[in-house]
Design a protein around this motif. Sequence first.
Motif, mmCIF file in Angstrom:
data_model
loop_
_atom_site.group_PDB
_atom_site.id
_atom_site.type_symbol
_atom_site.label_atom_id
_atom_site.label_comp_id
_atom_site.label_asym_id
_atom_site.label_seq_id
_atom_site.Cartn_x
_atom_site.Cartn_y
_atom_site.Cartn_z
ATOM 1 N N ARG A 110 39.616 33.643 71.665
ATOM 2 C CA ARG A 110 38.590 34.435 70.985
ATOM 3 C C ARG A 110 37.214 34.179 71.601
ATOM 4 N N PHE A 111 36.452 35.236 71.686
ATOM 5 C CA PHE A 111 35.092 35.131 72.209
ATOM 6 C C PHE A 111 34.227 36.174 71.536
ATOM 7 N N ARG A 112 32.949 36.137 71.836
ATOM 8 C CA ARG A 112 32.004 37.161 71.397
ATOM 9 C C ARG A 112 31.329 37.716 72.637
ATOM 10 N N GLU A 113 30.920 38.969 72.544
ATOM 11 C CA GLU A 113 30.482 39.655 73.763
ATOM 12 C C GLU A 113 29.296 40.563 73.498
ATOM 13 N N ASP A 168 30.945 28.837 69.800
ATOM 14 C CA ASP A 168 29.584 28.579 70.287
ATOM 15 C C ASP A 168 28.634 29.624 69.726
ATOM 16 N N ASN A 169 27.430 29.209 69.383
ATOM 17 C CA ASN A 169 26.433 30.142 68.857
ATOM 18 C C ASN A 169 25.891 31.002 69.997
ATOM 19 N N PRO A 170 26.076 32.328 69.944
ATOM 20 C CA PRO A 170 25.660 33.180 71.058
ATOM 21 C C PRO A 170 24.232 33.698 70.944
ATOM 22 N N THR A 171 23.543 33.410 69.838
ATOM 23 C CA THR A 171 22.313 34.143 69.510
ATOM 24 C C THR A 171 21.253 34.050 70.588
ATOM 25 N N ASP A 172 20.874 32.861 71.009
ATOM 26 C CA ASP A 172 19.787 32.732 71.991
ATOM 27 C C ASP A 172 20.139 33.420 73.307
ATOM 28 N N TYR A 173 21.343 33.199 73.776
ATOM 29 C CA TYR A 173 21.809 33.792 75.033
ATOM 30 C C TYR A 173 21.816 35.320 74.941
ATOM 31 N N PHE A 174 22.410 35.831 73.881
ATOM 32 C CA PHE A 174 22.533 37.279 73.743
ATOM 33 C C PHE A 174 21.181 37.946 73.507
ATOM 34 N N ARG A 175 20.300 37.302 72.759
ATOM 35 C CA ARG A 175 18.968 37.891 72.544
ATOM 36 C C ARG A 175 18.178 37.952 73.847
ATOM 37 N N ALA A 176 18.245 36.887 74.630
ATOM 38 C CA ALA A 176 17.526 36.884 75.897
ATOM 39 C C ALA A 176 18.123 37.913 76.858
ATOM 40 N N PHE A 223 20.853 43.965 69.672
ATOM 41 C CA PHE A 223 19.788 43.837 68.681
ATOM 42 C C PHE A 223 18.896 45.070 68.639
ATOM 43 N N ARG A 224 19.412 46.184 69.092
ATOM 44 C CA ARG A 224 18.633 47.405 69.165
ATOM 45 C C ARG A 224 18.630 48.155 67.838
ATOM 46 N N GLU A 225 17.599 49.003 67.669
ATOM 47 C CA GLU A 225 17.463 49.823 66.475
ATOM 48 C C GLU A 225 17.184 51.264 66.877
ATOM 49 N N ALA A 226 17.295 52.158 65.902
ATOM 50 C CA ALA A 226 17.197 53.588 66.177
ATOM 51 C C ALA A 226 15.923 53.958 66.923
#
Length: 439
Positions: free
Chosen positions: A306-309, A372-380, A399-402
């Motif tokens: 399992r992973f997140r992408e 593993d927490n992906p937040t910092d990596y994915f946000r950058a 993290f995009r919006e309309a």
Amino acid sequence: MTLLQPGARWRNWGRSAAASPAHVARPTSVDEVVAIVRSAAERGLPVKVVGAGHSFTDIAATQGVLVHLDGLQGVLAVDAERKRVRVAAGTRLWQLGPALREHGLALQNMGDIDRQSIAGATSTGTHGTGLRFGGLATQITAATLVTGRGEVLHVDEQHRPELLPAVRLGLGSLGILVEVELQCVESFLLRSVDHPAPFDEVLDSWHERAREADHFEFYWWPHTDLAMTQTKTRLPAETPHTPPRRLALWAERRLLENDALRAQQVVGHLIPPLVPALSRFATNVYGDGVRTGVSYEIYASPRHVRFRESEYAIPLEALPQALRDVRGLVERSGWRISFPVEVRAAAADENWMSTAYGRPSAYIAVHRYFRDNPTDYFRAFDALMRTYDGRPHWGKMHFREADDLRPAYPRFDDFLGVRDQLDPDRRFANRYLDRVLGP
């Protein structure tokens, strides 16, 4: 028996989204789908459909009625002359390959995971690689869906054709797909050649490799100087070949691609300083290899780890510098990234919400082990891809919006206009769609 059963907690495959719907429903016919939508409307409840749960966003999450389409599966009709096949929307891609082969047909392209339903894969913009091929949704020539007011709508080249560019890739916001017609091709083989090459060499030759191969992709393990290239060549179905031995293929895909990867991820999660050494070791393990087989067997591989992408589409020509920027980002951050970065390409298409709308596109996908927490990596990564006019994959974390997505999609407001027609009451809305499309 009522079609709406008591709800149960649901989680997606990557464990990045969850929901506690009030009801679940498992229809076995189009009429039952209609009844479910109308029943939900009477109760004032939203409705969402889930396939295999392979989207990493909460695009399928709801507190209302969660609909599983596993009761709508299979090939419904075959037009051998035009090579078109009508398929129930809940059919999984792994089922579709062998079913099409029985008729001498195949999907013209696929991604590297085949667990998704055909409706879920097309609705979120799933794609493979190859500059002469668009995403899965480009193969749809007709679709039948149940709209927000419980009406059955058929769209094809003669009936409401102006809706096709929206309906093919509708994010689950326009209705519940119950059937799709796919433009197929004759069955074919693929020869896949895996070969490691220096990171900079692959980027310097990116344009030639992507344009000359039928299907080209590569993986770069952060903290290393090697890229693992994969070049697939299409061959006629009657081409003499030696199929991969089942035991050898099982050993490669289970032991090497999954069990070894899982061990690497677990150790990297527990002892992050070891990640660079483990990644360098991995580049030596995943070496040269050649396989030839039926297309759907070569396109996809099992995914047991399992992973997140997060994945972005950017203009094709921007890929070399963009990936070098990703590498610089990782190096400056001090992060220990144990999952490889995947790079692919796809043809431009005309589907309004496609990440490849109007331009040949390169795709960069970043991953993290699910513990593993992906937040910092994915946000950058997200912020970096915006500087390249990037478009996020609808089924991958972003993290995009309309308001900031609208400029990236020239037909964004046209799509919203179709949504107003087909789901004026927002029966299929949820928090994710409110964020990316607006209420």
